[in-house]
Design a protein around this motif. Structure first.
Motif, PDB file in Angstrom:
ATOM      1  N   PHE A 137      15.137  -8.327  13.187  1.00 51.65           N
ATOM      2  CA  PHE A 137      14.818  -9.604  12.737  1.00 51.65           C
ATOM      3  C   PHE A 137      13.771  -9.379  11.544  1.00 51.65           C
ATOM      4  O   PHE A 137      13.984  -9.797  10.172  1.00 51.65           O
ATOM      5  N   LEU A 138      12.719  -8.474  11.837  1.00 51.07           N
ATOM      6  CA  LEU A 138      11.675  -8.258  10.594  1.00 51.07           C
ATOM      7  C   LEU A 138      12.304  -7.441   9.672  1.00 51.07           C
ATOM      8  O   LEU A 138      12.037  -7.680   8.423  1.00 51.07           O
ATOM      9  N   ASP A 139      13.296  -6.590   9.983  1.00 56.04           N
ATOM     10  CA  ASP A 139      14.026  -5.759   8.836  1.00 56.04           C
ATOM     11  C   ASP A 139      14.600  -6.821   8.083  1.00 56.04           C
ATOM     12  O   ASP A 139      14.755  -6.454   6.772  1.00 56.04           O
ATOM     13  N   LYS A 150      14.131  -9.804   7.308  1.00 49.03           N
ATOM     14  CA  LYS A 150      13.364 -10.562   6.319  1.00 49.03           C
ATOM     15  C   LYS A 150      12.397  -9.574   5.224  1.00 49.03           C
ATOM     16  O   LYS A 150      12.326 -10.173   4.062  1.00 49.03           O
ATOM     17  N   ILE A 151      12.181  -8.471   5.643  1.00 50.91           N
ATOM     18  CA  ILE A 151      11.471  -7.705   4.776  1.00 50.91           C
ATOM     19  C   ILE A 151      12.367  -7.107   3.733  1.00 50.91           C
ATOM     20  O   ILE A 151      12.019  -6.955   2.504  1.00 50.91           O
ATOM     21  N   LEU A 152      13.833  -6.960   3.830  1.00 52.51           N
ATOM     22  CA  LEU A 152      14.688  -6.528   2.912  1.00 52.51           C
ATOM     23  C   LEU A 152      15.042  -7.492   1.905  1.00 52.51           C
ATOM     24  O   LEU A 152      15.238  -7.088   0.663  1.00 52.51           O
ATOM     25  N   GLU A 153      14.460  -8.970   2.180  1.00 53.34           N
ATOM     26  CA  GLU A 153      14.637  -9.931   1.320  1.00 53.34           C
ATOM     27  C   GLU A 153      13.283  -9.901   0.377  1.00 53.34           C
ATOM     28  O   GLU A 153      13.472 -10.455  -0.853  1.00 53.34           O
ATOM     29  N   GLY A 154      12.315  -9.157   0.648  1.00 54.53           N
ATOM     30  CA  GLY A 154      11.018  -9.095   0.027  1.00 54.53           C
ATOM     31  C   GLY A 154      10.865  -7.847  -0.639  1.00 54.53           C
ATOM     32  O   GLY A 154      11.516  -7.383  -1.453  1.00 54.53           O
ATOM     33  N   PHE A 155       9.837  -6.905  -0.241  1.00 50.83           N
ATOM     34  CA  PHE A 155       9.169  -5.820  -1.045  1.00 50.83           C
ATOM     35  C   PHE A 155      10.274  -4.597  -0.857  1.00 50.83           C
ATOM     36  O   PHE A 155      10.096  -3.862  -1.784  1.00 50.83           O
ATOM     37  N   LEU A 156      11.159  -4.522   0.004  1.00 48.47           N
ATOM     38  CA  LEU A 156      11.866  -3.457  -0.029  1.00 48.47           C
ATOM     39  C   LEU A 156      13.428  -3.822  -0.646  1.00 48.47           C
ATOM     40  O   LEU A 156      14.532  -2.934  -0.609  1.00 48.47           O
ATOM     41  N   ALA A 157      13.361  -4.776  -1.421  1.00 52.03           N
ATOM     42  CA  ALA A 157      14.709  -5.122  -2.143  1.00 52.03           C
ATOM     43  C   ALA A 157      14.920  -4.313  -3.491  1.00 52.03           C
ATOM     44  O   ALA A 157      15.900  -4.434  -3.839  1.00 52.03           O
ATOM     45  N   THR A 158      13.771  -3.769  -3.797  1.00 48.87           N
ATOM     46  CA  THR A 158      14.005  -2.728  -4.801  1.00 48.87           C
ATOM     47  C   THR A 158      14.895  -1.528  -4.587  1.00 48.87           C
ATOM     48  O   THR A 158      15.072  -0.804  -5.537  1.00 48.87           O
ATOM     49  N   TYR A 188      10.941   4.680   3.871  1.00 45.12           N
ATOM     50  CA  TYR A 188      10.604   5.791   4.624  1.00 45.12           C
ATOM     51  C   TYR A 188       9.119   5.250   5.255  1.00 45.12           C
ATOM     52  O   TYR A 188       9.159   5.376   6.438  1.00 45.12           O
ATOM     53  N   ILE A 189       8.430   4.808   4.323  1.00 42.71           N
ATOM     54  CA  ILE A 189       6.814   4.085   4.828  1.00 42.71           C
ATOM     55  C   ILE A 189       7.238   2.919   5.935  1.00 42.71           C
ATOM     56  O   ILE A 189       6.635   3.205   6.965  1.00 42.71           O
ATOM     57  N   PHE A 190       8.269   2.150   5.549  1.00 43.71           N
ATOM     58  CA  PHE A 190       8.363   1.166   6.503  1.00 43.71           C
ATOM     59  C   PHE A 190       9.097   1.481   7.860  1.00 43.71           C
ATOM     60  O   PHE A 190       8.413   1.178   8.958  1.00 43.71           O
ATOM     61  N   ILE A 191       9.950   2.615   7.899  1.00 38.87           N
ATOM     62  CA  ILE A 191      10.516   2.990   9.042  1.00 38.87           C
ATOM     63  C   ILE A 191       9.513   3.827  10.050  1.00 38.87           C
ATOM     64  O   ILE A 191       9.471   3.608  11.247  1.00 38.87           O
ATOM     65  N   VAL A 192       8.621   4.601   9.246  1.00 35.93           N
ATOM     66  CA  VAL A 192       7.579   5.329  10.050  1.00 35.93           C
ATOM     67  C   VAL A 192       6.681   4.537  10.558  1.00 35.93           C
ATOM     68  O   VAL A 192       5.904   4.752  11.936  1.00 35.93           O
ATOM     69  N   SER A 193       6.159   3.562   9.925  1.00 34.69           N
ATOM     70  CA  SER A 193       5.200   2.487  10.433  1.00 34.69           C
ATOM     71  C   SER A 193       5.600   1.697  11.773  1.00 34.69           C
ATOM     72  O   SER A 193       5.011   1.557  12.406  1.00 34.69           O
ATOM     73  N   LEU A 194       7.062   1.393  11.511  1.00 30.71           N
ATOM     74  CA  LEU A 194       7.474   0.621  12.487  1.00 30.71           C
ATOM     75  C   LEU A 194       7.820   1.552  13.752  1.00 30.71           C
ATOM     76  O   LEU A 194       7.294   1.049  14.986  1.00 30.71           O
ATOM     77  N   VAL A 195       8.156   2.766  13.610  1.00 29.52           N
ATOM     78  CA  VAL A 195       8.382   3.783  14.828  1.00 29.52           C
ATOM     79  C   VAL A 195       6.929   3.966  15.496  1.00 29.52           C
ATOM     80  O   VAL A 195       6.839   3.882  16.586  1.00 29.52           O
ATOM     81  N   LEU A 196       5.946   4.095  14.650  1.00 26.59           N
ATOM     82  CA  LEU A 196       4.530   4.486  15.234  1.00 26.59           C
ATOM     83  C   LEU A 196       3.984   3.057  16.077  1.00 26.59           C
ATOM     84  O   LEU A 196       3.426   3.182  16.985  1.00 26.59           O
ATOM     85  N   VAL A 197       4.342   1.830  15.554  1.00 28.21           N
ATOM     86  CA  VAL A 197       3.774   0.771  15.911  1.00 28.21           C
ATOM     87  C   VAL A 197       4.576   0.449  17.443  1.00 28.21           C
ATOM     88  O   VAL A 197       4.111   0.247  18.516  1.00 28.21           O
TER      89      VAL A 197
END
Length: 68
Positions: free
Chosen positions: A23-25, A27-35, A42-51
Motif C-alpha cells: 500500500f505504501l509503495d 502511494k509513494i510511487l505516485e509522489g517522490f519516486l515517480a521520477t 534503492y534508498i526507499f527499499i533499504v529503509s523499508l527493509v530496515l524498518v
C-alpha cells in the motif's frame, strides 16, 4: 493448532507488514519516486527493509518476554 501458530508466527507477522508495504509503495510511487531515479528507489527499499526488520525483532522479543 497452538503449536502451528507458535511455529509459524513470523509468517503471520510478515503478511500484514507486506500488505502495508504494498500500500505504501503504491502511494509513494505516485509522489517522490515517480521520477524513476534509481538511487531514490534503492534508498526507499533499504529503509523499508530496515524498518520492517526492526519491527519484527521488537515484536519477537516482546513475545519471547511474554512467554517466559
Amino acid at each position: 493448532m497452538n503449536s502451528f501458530l507458535n511455529k509459524y508466527k513470523f509468517i503471520l507477522l510478515l503478511i500484514p507488514i507486506g500488505l502495508f508495504i504494498a500500500f505504501l509503495d503504491g502511494k509513494i510511487l505516485e509522489g517522490f519516486l515517480a521520477t524513476n531515479q534509481i538511487p531514490d528507489h534503492y534508498i526507499f527499499i533499504v529503509s523499508l527493509v530496515l524498518v520492517v526488520m526492526g519491527i519484527i525483532i521488537a515484536v519477537l522479543r516482546y513475545d519471547k518476554k511474554m512467554n517466559k
